[in-house]
Design a protein around this motif. Structure first.
Motif, PDB file in Angstrom:
ATOM      1  N   UNK A  62       1.134  -1.253  -0.065  1.00  0.00           N
ATOM      2  CA  UNK A  62       0.234  -0.393   0.452  1.00  0.00           C
ATOM      3  C   UNK A  62       0.817   1.233  -0.082  1.00  0.00           C
ATOM      4  N   UNK A  63       0.664   2.329  -0.934  1.00  0.00           N
ATOM      5  CA  UNK A  63       1.308   3.569  -1.018  1.00  0.00           C
ATOM      6  C   UNK A  63       0.702   4.244  -0.479  1.00  0.00           C
ATOM      7  N   UNK A  64       0.972   5.186   0.584  1.00  0.00           N
ATOM      8  CA  UNK A  64       0.607   6.237   1.378  1.00  0.00           C
ATOM      9  C   UNK A  64       0.784   7.621   0.472  1.00  0.00           C
ATOM     10  N   UNK A  65      -0.573   7.856   0.558  1.00  0.00           N
ATOM     11  CA  UNK A  65      -0.645   9.942  -0.710  1.00  0.00           C
ATOM     12  C   UNK A  65       0.100  10.935   0.627  1.00  0.00           C
ATOM     13  N   UNK A  66       0.182  10.824   2.721  1.00  0.00           N
ATOM     14  CA  UNK A  66       0.495  11.300   3.348  1.00  0.00           C
ATOM     15  C   UNK A  66       1.268  10.065   3.893  1.00  0.00           C
ATOM     16  N   UNK A  67       2.753  10.142   3.901  1.00  0.00           N
ATOM     17  CA  UNK A  67       3.327  10.040   4.153  1.00  0.00           C
ATOM     18  C   UNK A  67       4.107   9.661   5.644  1.00  0.00           C
ATOM     19  N   UNK A  68       3.138  11.284   6.707  1.00  0.00           N
ATOM     20  CA  UNK A  68       3.650  11.590   7.732  1.00  0.00           C
ATOM     21  C   UNK A  68       2.839  10.431   7.912  1.00  0.00           C
ATOM     22  N   UNK A  69       1.547  10.032   8.306  1.00  0.00           N
ATOM     23  CA  UNK A  69       0.788   9.222   8.484  1.00  0.00           C
ATOM     24  C   UNK A  69       1.181   7.603   8.813  1.00  0.00           C
ATOM     25  N   UNK A  70       2.043   7.481   7.310  1.00  0.00           N
ATOM     26  CA  UNK A  70       2.829   5.896   8.268  1.00  0.00           C
ATOM     27  C   UNK A  70       3.693   6.649   9.488  1.00  0.00           C
ATOM     28  N   UNK A  71       3.989   7.181   8.858  1.00  0.00           N
ATOM     29  CA  UNK A  71       5.441   7.594   9.819  1.00  0.00           C
ATOM     30  C   UNK A  71       4.903   8.477  10.953  1.00  0.00           C
ATOM     31  N   UNK A  72       3.701   8.679  11.624  1.00  0.00           N
ATOM     32  CA  UNK A  72       3.619   8.680  12.932  1.00  0.00           C
ATOM     33  C   UNK A  72       2.891   7.291  13.637  1.00  0.00           C
ATOM     34  N   UNK A  73       2.554   6.261  12.969  1.00  0.00           N
ATOM     35  CA  UNK A  73       1.679   5.290  13.175  1.00  0.00           C
ATOM     36  C   UNK A  73       3.446   4.449  13.047  1.00  0.00           C
ATOM     37  N   UNK A  74       4.392   4.504  12.761  1.00  0.00           N
ATOM     38  CA  UNK A  74       5.660   4.035  14.096  1.00  0.00           C
ATOM     39  C   UNK A  74       6.185   4.344  14.869  1.00  0.00           C
ATOM     40  N   UNK A  75       5.934   5.611  15.089  1.00  0.00           N
ATOM     41  CA  UNK A  75       6.479   5.989  16.522  1.00  0.00           C
ATOM     42  C   UNK A  75       6.367   6.253  17.863  1.00  0.00           C
ATOM     43  N   UNK A  76       6.747   4.688  18.012  1.00  0.00           N
ATOM     44  CA  UNK A  76       6.150   5.100  19.791  1.00  0.00           C
ATOM     45  C   UNK A  76       6.911   6.305  21.033  1.00  0.00           C
ATOM     46  N   UNK A  77       5.315   5.826  22.012  1.00  0.00           N
ATOM     47  CA  UNK A  77       5.678   7.015  22.914  1.00  0.00           C
ATOM     48  C   UNK A  77       7.232   6.790  23.115  1.00  0.00           C
ATOM     49  N   UNK A  78       7.972   5.763  23.347  1.00  0.00           N
ATOM     50  CA  UNK A  78       9.219   5.903  24.632  1.00  0.00           C
ATOM     51  C   UNK A  78      10.303   6.773  23.633  1.00  0.00           C
ATOM     52  N   UNK A  79      10.028   6.840  22.051  1.00  0.00           N
ATOM     53  CA  UNK A  79      10.934   6.834  21.321  1.00  0.00           C
ATOM     54  C   UNK A  79       9.970   9.325  21.399  1.00  0.00           C
ATOM     55  N   UNK A  80       9.346   9.656  21.115  1.00  0.00           N
ATOM     56  CA  UNK A  80       8.476  10.676  21.442  1.00  0.00           C
ATOM     57  C   UNK A  80       9.136  11.315  22.472  1.00  0.00           C
ATOM     58  N   UNK A  81       8.786  10.303  23.591  1.00  0.00           N
ATOM     59  CA  UNK A  81       8.993  10.987  24.689  1.00  0.00           C
ATOM     60  C   UNK A  81      10.220  11.675  25.099  1.00  0.00           C
ATOM     61  N   UNK A  82      11.682  10.625  24.621  1.00  0.00           N
ATOM     62  CA  UNK A  82      13.118  10.992  24.450  1.00  0.00           C
ATOM     63  C   UNK A  82      13.229  12.115  24.325  1.00  0.00           C
ATOM     64  N   UNK A  83      12.519  12.229  22.923  1.00  0.00           N
ATOM     65  CA  UNK A  83      13.353  13.836  22.222  1.00  0.00           C
ATOM     66  C   UNK A  83      11.982  15.200  22.280  1.00  0.00           C
ATOM     67  N   UNK A  84      11.393  15.018  23.608  1.00  0.00           N
ATOM     68  CA  UNK A  84      10.907  15.656  23.869  1.00  0.00           C
ATOM     69  C   UNK A  84       9.486  16.446  22.663  1.00  0.00           C
ATOM     70  N   UNK A  85       9.210  15.083  22.313  1.00  0.00           N
ATOM     71  CA  UNK A  85       7.939  15.302  21.448  1.00  0.00           C
ATOM     72  C   UNK A  85       6.719  14.676  21.784  1.00  0.00           C
TER      73      UNK A  85
END
Length: 243
Positions: free
Chosen positions: A25-48
């Motif tokens: 499946x090819x995404x029209x908006x890649x940001x959706x796929x990228x966000x789906x692959x970001x675990x909360x531990x990664x976002x927290x460590x990077x202040x996001x």
């Protein structure tokens, strides 16, 4: 401050493209796929904090319930509601979703915090199942219901019969009792038909009897499992109209 979603998309474009090819499946908006692959531990460590996959996971959970439920409703129009519910639960529970995630190598593409990554987070069923739900949520947001339905049919249908058989055997005794009580106001009886093998490796043959007839036979290494198998065989006989 860590990288935002847009920056991650630019940095991970090749990896995201590789994952798109795996799930076909090819995404029209890649940001959706990228966000789906970001675990909360990664976002927290990077202040996001908040820029992770948790809301997409919430959406994907609801979408999967709907799509899998609709698929089962159409595939098994005569199945009872309780059985449909149990089968859907077996298909969307943590262990099965983690298995689906491993089939598409989802763990390789997740953005995890250093601690989670070091503790084998890429293979944890809880993280993988949540990530899979987030990807389904992202596909729904990007391509709509029909796109998710096609993906679910492709990846889930092969597992349905296996899960159905496992579920039917595991739950057969209670369901057989329900059916017979409902139809005849009587319960089945179970008896040992045969015991074979040495004491440490016995094989039991159990008969499920009803009104003097053998409705089903089951064999297993324990009486309990043999009874379940006998009940499953009896249910099949009842579904075939043999009683």
């Amino acid at each position: 401050m860590g990288l935002g979603i847009d920056s991650l998309v630019r940095r991970n474009k090749e990896e995201l493209s590789r994952f798109e090819k795996i799930i076909e499946y090819r995404f029209t908006d890649l940001r959706l796929l990228q966000r789906a692959l970001v675990h909360s531990s990664y976002a927290f460590e990077r202040g996001r904090a908040g820029q992770d996959n948790q809301t997409l996971e919430f959406l994907g959970d609801a979408v999967l319930d709907l799509v899998v439920g609709n698929l089962l409703y159409k595939k098994y129009p005569k199945m009872r509601e309780g059985e449909l519910t149990r089968l859907r639960s077996a298909l969307v529970n943590e262990s099965h979703l983690a298995e689906m995630a491993r089939n598409v190598s989802l763990g390789d593409f997740l953005s995890l915090g250093k601690g989670e990554d070091a503790s084998n987070g890429r293979n944890k069923s809880s993280i993988l199942s949540c990530g899979y739900e987030a990807v389904i949520g992202a596909v729904f947001e990007d391509g709509g219901y029909e796109t998710v339905r096609e993906l679910v049919e492709k990846y889930f249908v092969p597992a349905i019969e296996e899960k159905k058989e496992d579920m039917l055997v595991a739950d057969a005794k209670s369901r057989l009792q329900e059916v017979l009580q409902e139809r005849y106001n009587e319960a089945p009886q179970y008896r040992v038909e045969a015991e074979e093998g040495p004491s440490h490796q016995k094989i039991f043959t159990i008969a499920a009897d009803f009104r003097g007839d053998v409705l089903g036979l089951g064999q297993a290494g324990s009486k309990k499992e043999a009874e379940q198998r006998a009940a499953a065989a009896a249910l099949k006989k009842l579904q075939d109209g043999s009683l």
